[in-house]
Design a protein around this motif. Structure first.
Motif, PDB file in Angstrom:
ATOM      1  N   ASP A  58       0.848  -1.193   0.000  1.00 20.67           N
ATOM      2  CA  ASP A  58       0.000   0.000   0.000  1.00 20.67           C
ATOM      3  C   ASP A  58       0.887   1.246   0.000  1.00 20.67           C
ATOM      4  O   ASP A  58       0.569   2.251   0.629  1.00 20.67           O
ATOM      5  CB  ASP A  58      -0.918   0.010   1.227  1.00 20.67           C
ATOM      6  CG  ASP A  58      -2.013  -1.042   1.143  1.00 20.67           C
ATOM      7  OD1 ASP A  58      -2.096  -1.697   0.104  1.00 20.67           O
ATOM      8  OD2 ASP A  58      -2.743  -1.211   2.126  1.00 20.67           O
ATOM      9  N   ASP A  59       2.009   1.182  -0.675  1.00 18.05           N
ATOM     10  CA  ASP A  59       3.014   2.229  -0.646  1.00 18.05           C
ATOM     11  C   ASP A  59       2.417   3.591  -0.981  1.00 18.05           C
ATOM     12  O   ASP A  59       1.943   3.815  -2.085  1.00 18.05           O
ATOM     13  CB  ASP A  59       4.125   1.887  -1.641  1.00 18.05           C
ATOM     14  CG  ASP A  59       5.251   2.910  -1.621  1.00 18.05           C
ATOM     15  OD1 ASP A  59       5.497   3.487  -0.556  1.00 18.05           O
ATOM     16  OD2 ASP A  59       5.867   3.122  -2.673  1.00 18.05           O
ATOM     17  N   GLY A  60       2.476   4.490  -0.008  1.00 20.06           N
ATOM     18  CA  GLY A  60       2.010   5.851  -0.233  1.00 20.06           C
ATOM     19  C   GLY A  60       0.513   6.032  -0.280  1.00 20.06           C
ATOM     20  O   GLY A  60       0.031   7.145  -0.512  1.00 20.06           O
ATOM     21  N   LEU A  61      -0.242   4.973  -0.069  1.00 19.14           N
ATOM     22  CA  LEU A  61      -1.702   5.068  -0.175  1.00 19.14           C
ATOM     23  C   LEU A  61      -2.299   5.454   1.176  1.00 19.14           C
ATOM     24  O   LEU A  61      -2.780   4.626   1.939  1.00 19.14           O
ATOM     25  CB  LEU A  61      -2.288   3.747  -0.678  1.00 19.14           C
ATOM     26  CG  LEU A  61      -2.025   3.440  -2.156  1.00 19.14           C
ATOM     27  CD1 LEU A  61      -2.492   2.045  -2.516  1.00 19.14           C
ATOM     28  CD2 LEU A  61      -2.712   4.473  -3.044  1.00 19.14           C
ATOM     29  N   THR A  62      -2.261   6.751   1.449  1.00 19.34           N
ATOM     30  CA  THR A  62      -2.904   7.293   2.640  1.00 19.34           C
ATOM     31  C   THR A  62      -4.423   7.197   2.471  1.00 19.34           C
ATOM     32  O   THR A  62      -4.915   6.975   1.351  1.00 19.34           O
ATOM     33  CB  THR A  62      -2.512   8.758   2.820  1.00 19.34           C
ATOM     34  OG1 THR A  62      -2.986   9.501   1.672  1.00 19.34           O
ATOM     35  CG2 THR A  62      -0.996   8.922   2.937  1.00 19.34           C
ATOM     36  N   PRO A  63      -5.186   7.365   3.540  1.00 21.57           N
ATOM     37  CA  PRO A  63      -6.643   7.376   3.392  1.00 21.57           C
ATOM     38  C   PRO A  63      -7.121   8.387   2.354  1.00 21.57           C
ATOM     39  O   PRO A  63      -8.066   8.119   1.609  1.00 21.57           O
ATOM     40  CB  PRO A  63      -7.133   7.726   4.800  1.00 21.57           C
ATOM     41  CG  PRO A  63      -6.081   7.143   5.698  1.00 21.57           C
ATOM     42  CD  PRO A  63      -4.782   7.379   4.970  1.00 21.57           C
ATOM     43  N   GLU A  64      -6.461   9.534   2.290  1.00 19.84           N
ATOM     44  CA  GLU A  64      -6.852  10.554   1.315  1.00 19.84           C
ATOM     45  C   GLU A  64      -6.620  10.066  -0.113  1.00 19.84           C
ATOM     46  O   GLU A  64      -7.457  10.266  -1.001  1.00 19.84           O
ATOM     47  CB  GLU A  64      -6.061  11.845   1.556  1.00 19.84           C
ATOM     48  CG  GLU A  64      -6.414  12.578   2.835  1.00 19.84           C
ATOM     49  CD  GLU A  64      -5.845  11.912   4.087  1.00 19.84           C
ATOM     50  OE1 GLU A  64      -4.890  11.075   3.953  1.00 19.84           O
ATOM     51  OE2 GLU A  64      -6.354  12.180   5.181  1.00 19.84           O
ATOM     52  N   ARG A  65      -5.494   9.407  -0.341  1.00 12.63           N
ATOM     53  CA  ARG A  65      -5.205   8.906  -1.692  1.00 12.63           C
ATOM     54  C   ARG A  65      -6.107   7.722  -2.037  1.00 12.63           C
ATOM     55  O   ARG A  65      -6.476   7.539  -3.202  1.00 12.63           O
ATOM     56  CB  ARG A  65      -3.732   8.504  -1.793  1.00 12.63           C
ATOM     57  CG  ARG A  65      -2.775   9.683  -1.661  1.00 12.63           C
ATOM     58  CD  ARG A  65      -1.394   9.319  -2.139  1.00 12.63           C
ATOM     59  NE  ARG A  65      -1.359   9.190  -3.589  1.00 12.63           N
ATOM     60  CZ  ARG A  65      -0.289   8.804  -4.277  1.00 12.63           C
ATOM     61  NH1 ARG A  65       0.822   8.493  -3.651  1.00 12.63           N
ATOM     62  NH2 ARG A  65      -0.332   8.713  -5.594  1.00 12.63           N
ATOM     63  N   LEU A  66      -6.446   6.927  -1.042  1.00 17.65           N
ATOM     64  CA  LEU A  66      -7.378   5.828  -1.282  1.00 17.65           C
ATOM     65  C   LEU A  66      -8.746   6.362  -1.687  1.00 17.65           C
ATOM     66  O   LEU A  66      -9.384   5.836  -2.606  1.00 17.65           O
ATOM     67  CB  LEU A  66      -7.496   4.947  -0.044  1.00 17.65           C
ATOM     68  CG  LEU A  66      -6.306   4.041   0.258  1.00 17.65           C
ATOM     69  CD1 LEU A  66      -6.454   3.409   1.638  1.00 17.65           C
ATOM     70  CD2 LEU A  66      -6.149   2.964  -0.806  1.00 17.65           C
ATOM     71  N   LEU A  67      -9.191   7.403  -1.018  1.00 17.32           N
ATOM     72  CA  LEU A  67     -10.470   8.018  -1.381  1.00 17.32           C
ATOM     73  C   LEU A  67     -10.414   8.597  -2.790  1.00 17.32           C
ATOM     74  O   LEU A  67     -11.380   8.495  -3.549  1.00 17.32           O
ATOM     75  CB  LEU A  67     -10.835   9.123  -0.380  1.00 17.32           C
ATOM     76  CG  LEU A  67     -11.613   8.709   0.866  1.00 17.32           C
ATOM     77  CD1 LEU A  67     -11.803   9.905   1.788  1.00 17.32           C
ATOM     78  CD2 LEU A  67     -12.970   8.098   0.499  1.00 17.32           C
ATOM     79  N   ARG A  68      -9.276   9.194  -3.126  1.00 12.46           N
ATOM     80  CA  ARG A  68      -9.120   9.755  -4.471  1.00 12.46           C
ATOM     81  C   ARG A  68      -9.168   8.642  -5.514  1.00 12.46           C
ATOM     82  O   ARG A  68      -9.783   8.793  -6.577  1.00 12.46           O
ATOM     83  CB  ARG A  68      -7.801  10.515  -4.560  1.00 12.46           C
ATOM     84  CG  ARG A  68      -7.653  11.385  -5.808  1.00 12.46           C
ATOM     85  CD  ARG A  68      -6.329  12.109  -5.820  1.00 12.46           C
ATOM     86  NE  ARG A  68      -6.076  12.756  -4.540  1.00 12.46           N
ATOM     87  CZ  ARG A  68      -4.890  12.775  -3.940  1.00 12.46           C
ATOM     88  NH1 ARG A  68      -3.856  12.173  -4.495  1.00 12.46           N
ATOM     89  NH2 ARG A  68      -4.742  13.399  -2.790  1.00 12.46           N
TER      90      ARG A  68
END
Length: 335
Positions: A12-22
């Motif tokens: 999940d490299d770099g996949l913050t909750p914000e990026r996941l939502l995006r």
């Protein structure tokens, strides 16, 4: 040697909750956009041909999640709506373009197969099979000369994998060591011709060895797997490691074009894909089960995207169509 990533990715490299939502918003936007275009086309209000990307969302979203607007470019296919949305092209002008209105991305002159937005690094959807790979060799060469770290991404289908333009572009990218990524979206059919019948190799990615570049096969129903593979290939390209061929195995939910009766497909193929393989269902299950996101957060995105699609259709239908005075605009470039 061709590598294969057909398992669920653990990265999940770099996949913050914000990026996941995006990422979820991108995939949901593509799905709702395409489903709505499918419905609107049936009314007769949309001119020309339409080729829908529904079912393939994880490929465009997983790859374009790594790209910048200003330095990275993509070239698309006749099935280009998903690539446009994933690269950041505004949905409202896209919808207007499909309806052939002056407020469209190309002022209503291109339609579904020719949406482009150079300001977003989207070189255009393309009605020419295999038309995209040579284009990204040009942008990749420009990035290499400028040293800006940019990459060029060419999306193409299993049918285009047999085109000379694609072969020549991959050879050139390897010879010149270009920061280029070739993404073969293998949905199993070139129009109505099965890839198993028309592609000589077992896998399109097997051909990478002939061009001196890595070849990777990835499960196109798994956003995380695509994201991982794309991240490694793009990082390598940015660092001067040269091109990569990625084969994304997936399926489309609709016909080759709207109106395609799809008599060439097994009767249960689409139903199985929608029920058991759907990338949006898989994404939602993973992020909620791991506690990264909640159903409430994803439901909110669903509602926001639905509203945007409704507004896009309403505004497109209300916009003007090109007139006689528009015939000669945007035809010639003046220096």
């Amino acid at each position: 040697m061709t590598a294969m990533l057909d398992r669920p990715s653990d990265v999940d490299d770099g996949l913050t909750p914000e990026r996941l939502l995006r990422a979820y918003r991108t995939m949901k936007s593509i799905r709702m956009f395409e489903d709505r275009v499918h419905d609107e086309f049936a009314t007769g209000d949309i001119p020309g041909f339409v080729h829908l990307y529904a079912g393939e969302e994880a490929s465009a979203a997983g790859i374009c999640a790594h790209l910048d607007e200003d330095r990275d470019t993509i070239a698309s296919t006749h099935r280009g709506h998903g690539h446009c949305i994933a690269k950041g092209v505004d949905i409202k002008p896209m919808m207007a373009e499909i309806f052939g209105r002056t407020t469209g991305s190309c002022r209503g002159k291109g339609g579904s197969m020719h949406i482009a937005d150079l300001s977003k690094g989207m070189l255009g959807a393309n009605g020419i099979v295999g038309g995209g790979p040579p284009l990204i060799c040009g942008t990749a060469l420009a990035s290499k000369i400028k040293g800006d770290g940019g990459v060029g991404i060419a999306f193409f289908g299993d049918g285009a994998s047999n085109q000379g333009t694609t072969a020549e572009a991959m050879n050139l990218a390897s010879v010149w060591n270009l920061p280029a990524i070739f993404v073969a979206e293998n949905n199993g059919y070139a129009e109505a011709t099965a890839a198993k019948w028309s592609v000589s190799a077992d896998n399109i990615a097997d051909r990478a060895a002939g061009y001196g570049m890595p070849g990777v096969i990835v499960d196109g129903f798994d956003f995380f797997a695509v994201y991982e593979v794309a991240g490694e290939a793009i990082r390598r390209a940015r660092e001067g490691g040269g091109p990569t061929l990625i084969e994304v195995k997936l399926t489309r939910y609709y016909g080759h074009f709207e109106g395609d009766q799809q008599t060439y497909r097994p009767k249960d193929e689409i139903g199985h894909a929608r029920e058991s393989l759907d990338c949006l269902k898989r994404f939602r299950a993973r992020v909620t089960e791991t506690g990264r996101l909640t159903d409430a957060q994803l439901d909110q995105v669903d509602a926001q995207v639905a509203q945007l699609i409704d507004e896009s259709v309403a505004e497109a239908k209300a916009a003007a169509v090109p007139g006689a005075a528009d015939l000669l605009t945007d035809v010639y470039v003046k220096y």
